[in-house]
Scaffold this motif. Structure first.
Motif, mmCIF file in Angstrom:
data_model
loop_
_atom_site.group_PDB
_atom_site.id
_atom_site.type_symbol
_atom_site.label_atom_id
_atom_site.label_comp_id
_atom_site.label_asym_id
_atom_site.label_seq_id
_atom_site.Cartn_x
_atom_site.Cartn_y
_atom_site.Cartn_z
ATOM 1 N N GLY A 82 17.119 -101.733 26.460
ATOM 2 C CA GLY A 82 17.080 -100.621 25.524
ATOM 3 C C GLY A 82 18.391 -100.330 24.833
ATOM 4 O O GLY A 82 18.605 -99.230 24.340
ATOM 5 N N LEU A 83 19.318 -101.256 24.816
ATOM 6 C CA LEU A 83 20.580 -101.026 24.132
ATOM 7 C C LEU A 83 20.346 -100.921 22.640
ATOM 8 O O LEU A 83 19.444 -101.538 22.095
ATOM 9 N N ASP A 84 21.163 -100.133 21.982
ATOM 10 C CA ASP A 84 20.999 -99.946 20.539
ATOM 11 C C ASP A 84 21.689 -101.024 19.730
ATOM 12 O O ASP A 84 21.417 -101.196 18.555
ATOM 13 N N ARG A 85 22.639 -101.716 20.347
ATOM 14 C CA ARG A 85 23.367 -102.741 19.614
ATOM 15 C C ARG A 85 22.737 -104.108 19.857
ATOM 16 O O ARG A 85 22.277 -104.385 20.955
ATOM 17 N N PRO A 86 22.755 -104.971 18.834
ATOM 18 C CA PRO A 86 22.269 -106.336 19.066
ATOM 19 C C PRO A 86 23.128 -107.034 20.112
ATOM 20 O O PRO A 86 24.311 -106.753 20.266
ATOM 21 N N LEU A 87 22.520 -107.940 20.824
ATOM 22 C CA LEU A 87 23.195 -108.646 21.900
ATOM 23 C C LEU A 87 24.411 -109.413 21.394
ATOM 24 O O LEU A 87 25.446 -109.456 22.051
ATOM 25 N N LEU A 88 24.328 -110.000 20.208
ATOM 26 C CA LEU A 88 25.455 -110.773 19.678
ATOM 27 C C LEU A 88 26.644 -109.892 19.327
ATOM 28 O O LEU A 88 27.772 -110.363 19.284
ATOM 29 N N ASP A 89 26.428 -108.585 19.085
ATOM 30 C CA ASP A 89 27.532 -107.680 18.777
ATOM 31 C C ASP A 89 28.355 -107.345 20.002
ATOM 32 O O ASP A 89 29.439 -106.780 19.893
ATOM 33 N N GLN A 90 27.891 -107.653 21.191
ATOM 34 C CA GLN A 90 28.616 -107.316 22.407
ATOM 35 C C GLN A 90 29.725 -108.323 22.697
ATOM 36 O O GLN A 90 30.592 -108.061 23.516
ATOM 37 N N PHE A 91 29.726 -109.467 22.054
ATOM 38 C CA PHE A 91 30.764 -110.474 22.241
ATOM 39 C C PHE A 91 31.946 -110.144 21.338
ATOM 40 O O PHE A 91 31.807 -109.407 20.366
ATOM 41 N N PRO A 92 33.105 -110.714 21.643
ATOM 42 C CA PRO A 92 34.243 -110.496 20.737
ATOM 43 C C PRO A 92 33.889 -110.933 19.315
ATOM 44 O O PRO A 92 33.241 -111.948 19.107
ATOM 45 N N LYS A 93 34.343 -110.177 18.333
ATOM 46 C CA LYS A 93 33.929 -110.387 16.943
ATOM 47 C C LYS A 93 34.255 -111.784 16.425
ATOM 48 O O LYS A 93 33.419 -112.426 15.822
ATOM 49 N N GLN A 94 35.470 -112.281 16.612
ATOM 50 C CA GLN A 94 35.867 -113.564 16.060
ATOM 51 C C GLN A 94 34.993 -114.696 16.577
ATOM 52 O O GLN A 94 34.449 -115.455 15.809
ATOM 53 N N LYS A 95 34.909 -114.821 17.892
ATOM 54 C CA LYS A 95 34.158 -115.919 18.472
ATOM 55 C C LYS A 95 32.673 -115.768 18.186
ATOM 56 O O LYS A 95 31.993 -116.732 17.880
ATOM 57 N N SER A 96 32.174 -114.551 18.290
ATOM 58 C CA SER A 96 30.751 -114.319 18.074
ATOM 59 C C SER A 96 30.362 -114.631 16.638
ATOM 60 O O SER A 96 29.324 -115.238 16.396
ATOM 61 N N LEU A 97 31.181 -114.215 15.705
ATOM 62 C CA LEU A 97 30.863 -114.441 14.297
ATOM 63 C C LEU A 97 30.877 -115.933 13.973
ATOM 64 O O LEU A 97 29.974 -116.436 13.299
ATOM 65 N N ALA A 98 31.871 -116.650 14.467
ATOM 66 C CA ALA A 98 31.938 -118.084 14.220
ATOM 67 C C ALA A 98 30.775 -118.799 14.890
ATOM 68 O O ALA A 98 30.157 -119.692 14.300
ATOM 69 N N PHE A 99 30.458 -118.405 16.108
ATOM 70 C CA PHE A 99 29.331 -119.011 16.818
ATOM 71 C C PHE A 99 28.025 -118.735 16.089
ATOM 72 O O PHE A 99 27.203 -119.620 15.908
ATOM 73 N N GLN A 100 27.851 -117.475 15.648
ATOM 74 C CA GLN A 100 26.624 -117.098 14.966
ATOM 75 C C GLN A 100 26.484 -117.848 13.642
ATOM 76 O O GLN A 100 25.400 -118.340 13.329
ATOM 77 N N GLU A 101 27.565 -117.956 12.889
ATOM 78 C CA GLU A 101 27.496 -118.679 11.615
ATOM 79 C C GLU A 101 27.212 -120.159 11.837
ATOM 80 O O GLU A 101 26.462 -120.776 11.082
ATOM 81 N N GLY A 102 27.803 -120.736 12.875
ATOM 82 C CA GLY A 102 27.528 -122.135 13.197
ATOM 83 C C GLY A 102 26.087 -122.342 13.610
ATOM 84 O O GLY A 102 25.445 -123.319 13.220
ATOM 85 N N LEU A 103 25.572 -121.408 14.411
ATOM 86 C CA LEU A 103 24.182 -121.494 14.845
ATOM 87 C C LEU A 103 23.222 -121.343 13.670
ATOM 88 O O LEU A 103 22.235 -122.072 13.574
ATOM 89 N N VAL A 104 23.532 -120.437 12.758
ATOM 90 C CA VAL A 104 22.693 -120.245 11.575
ATOM 91 C C VAL A 104 22.704 -121.513 10.715
ATOM 92 O O VAL A 104 21.656 -121.943 10.218
ATOM 93 N N ALA A 105 23.866 -122.139 10.565
ATOM 94 C CA ALA A 105 23.947 -123.378 9.782
ATOM 95 C C ALA A 105 23.156 -124.500 10.454
ATOM 96 O O ALA A 105 22.434 -125.254 9.785
ATOM 97 N N LEU A 106 23.261 -124.605 11.774
ATOM 98 C CA LEU A 106 22.500 -125.612 12.507
ATOM 99 C C LEU A 106 20.993 -125.368 12.369
ATOM 100 O O LEU A 106 20.224 -126.295 12.119
ATOM 101 N N LEU A 107 20.581 -124.105 12.498
ATOM 102 C CA LEU A 107 19.163 -123.774 12.353
ATOM 103 C C LEU A 107 18.669 -124.038 10.937
ATOM 104 O O LEU A 107 17.515 -124.403 10.742
ATOM 105 N N TYR A 108 19.540 -123.849 9.937
ATOM 106 C CA TYR A 108 19.157 -124.173 8.565
ATOM 107 C C TYR A 108 18.843 -125.665 8.445
ATOM 108 O O TYR A 108 17.849 -126.053 7.830
ATOM 109 N N GLY A 109 19.686 -126.493 9.033
ATOM 110 C CA GLY A 109 19.457 -127.938 8.988
ATOM 111 C C GLY A 109 18.164 -128.327 9.687
ATOM 112 O O GLY A 109 17.395 -129.156 9.188
ATOM 113 N N VAL A 110 17.910 -127.726 10.846
ATOM 114 C CA VAL A 110 16.671 -128.007 11.575
ATOM 115 C C VAL A 110 15.467 -127.537 10.770
ATOM 116 O O VAL A 110 14.464 -128.238 10.662
#
Length: 163
Positions: A82-110
């Motif tokens: 029941g947390l109000d924040r998305p799970l990915l927002d709980q990670f440090p911003k720099q690493k999480s943002l880079a990981f999320q953008e990389g994952l989105v790019a990978l999912l786009y290719g798939v």
């Protein structure tokens, strides 16, 4: 390389050098070659199981699109306890943002790859395969995208594709 086969018949067929034939118009039948020379449906059971697999594959394609767009917009991210924040927002911003953008790019290719594979399935020119792809895409849209609201995946489109 290839030549148009023989006389004018019910369906036009392209003959390749090795004696293989490729349909150039839609046809109906349970014998079809799908994507690879090894994926040939020789019996009705093989054909109908292939159609079921194609429907599932098209549903997964729509799910991948929805998941990728939600991840990119950080809306609809998985929540825990029941947390109000998305799970990915709980990670440090720099690493999480880079990981999320990389994952989105990978999912786009798939997602692009699955879309091209669906297109190639339709290009088998088998009427049942065409219907299976459409049924799968419609069901995937109904299950995953029709309830997301206009601010999510329904409004995201490439401007060149909007009529």
């Amino acid at each position: 390389m290839w030549s148009w086969g023989g006389k004018r018949t019910h369906s036009r067929v392209c003959r390749l050098k090795k004696g293989k034939m490729m349909h150039m118009t839609f046809y109906w039948g349970t014998k079809a070659t799908l994507l690879f020379d090894e994926w040939v449906t020789k019996t009705p059971l093989q054909y109908y199981l292939s159609l079921l697999g194609i429907i599932i594959f098209a549903v997964v394609h729509e799910w991948l699109f929805t998941f990728r767009v939600r991840l990119a917009s950080k809306k609809g991210s998985p929540r825990a306890d029941g947390l109000d924040r998305p799970l990915l927002d709980q990670f440090p911003k720099q690493k999480s943002l880079a990981f999320q953008e990389g994952l989105v790019a990978l999912l786009y290719g798939v997602n692009a790859s699955t879309g091209y594979l669906l297109m190639l399935l339709v290009m088998s020119f088998n009427g049942g395969v065409f219907i299976a792809v459409v049924v799968g895409l419609v069901n995937g849209y109904a299950f995953f995208r029709s309830k997301t609201g206009p601010e999510d995946t329904n409004q995201i489109a490439d401007p060149c594709c909007v009529g």
